[in-house]
Design an enzyme around this catalytic site. Sequence first.
Site, short mmCIF file in Angstrom:
data_model
loop_
_atom_site.label_atom_id
_atom_site.label_comp_id
_atom_site.label_asym_id
_atom_site.label_seq_id
_atom_site.Cartn_x
_atom_site.Cartn_y
_atom_site.Cartn_z
N MET A 1 15.47 90.46 -13.42
CA MET A 1 14.66 90.28 -14.63
C MET A 1 13.19 90.58 -14.39
SD MET A 1 15.93 89.66 -17.56
CE MET A 1 14.38 89.16 -18.33
N GLY B 1 13.48 84.60 -14.41
CA GLY B 1 12.81 84.86 -13.14
C GLY B 1 13.69 85.43 -12.04
N GLN B 2 14.97 85.75 -12.38
CA GLN B 2 15.81 86.37 -11.35
C GLN B 2 15.25 87.74 -10.98
OE1 GLN B 2 16.83 85.43 -14.38
NE2 GLN B 2 18.82 84.46 -14.35
N LYS B 3 15.60 88.20 -9.80
CA LYS B 3 15.06 89.46 -9.29
C LYS B 3 15.26 90.61 -10.28
CE LYS B 3 14.21 90.77 -4.60
NZ LYS B 3 14.59 90.56 -3.21
#
Length: 200
Positions: free
Chosen positions: A71, A67-69
């Site tokens: 990704m 869920g990182q930016k």
Amino acid sequence: MGLKGSRMPEARVLLLGLDGAGKSTVLFKLKYNESCQTVPTIGFNVEMIDAKQNKRKIVLTMWDVGGQKKMRVHWRDFYQDTAGLLFVVDCSDRCRLDEAKRELEHALRNEQLRGLPLVIFANKQDVEGAVTATEITERFILRKTCSDRDWFVQPCSAVSGAGLLDGFIRMVHLVKTSSDDNIKETVKYLRSKSMRSVRK
């Protein structure tokens, strides 16, 4: 001489949410009933979970995507053949609720997810001051945003497991199954795609 068994019906479920929302903790608690220390997911985790839908056995293949930016731009690579969406929200982090709402709305606008069932895990209800499932429903304007699909907000704690099974069962009943999904081919395709983006 062995008997050729027929494969159980399958459904692909996508597990999305911001980094730190608790997606991997949700996945491993559902699969193994264990709380484990997780690190931020780079790429994706895949687990197959047996379930029952209308008294027949089915398999839900759960795709937990980072869920990182950096990704989130790859989320759309996982939309194809998805039967349902589980979206995890960290209800203890009020500062990021608008960001979570924005990312969910962006995902739901994609043609490949049109009309698919959505279950929101309103996670970290065990943390003091966490927003409630009702507040998430209102703040995310779900009655309007999800007017074209079945949806449900499930309060839960991924750490204790409270509420997770209820939300999972809700998704099991909402998804449409297929026995034609080829998991290995999908994994191969996604790996080759991610390798190409790494080389760039």
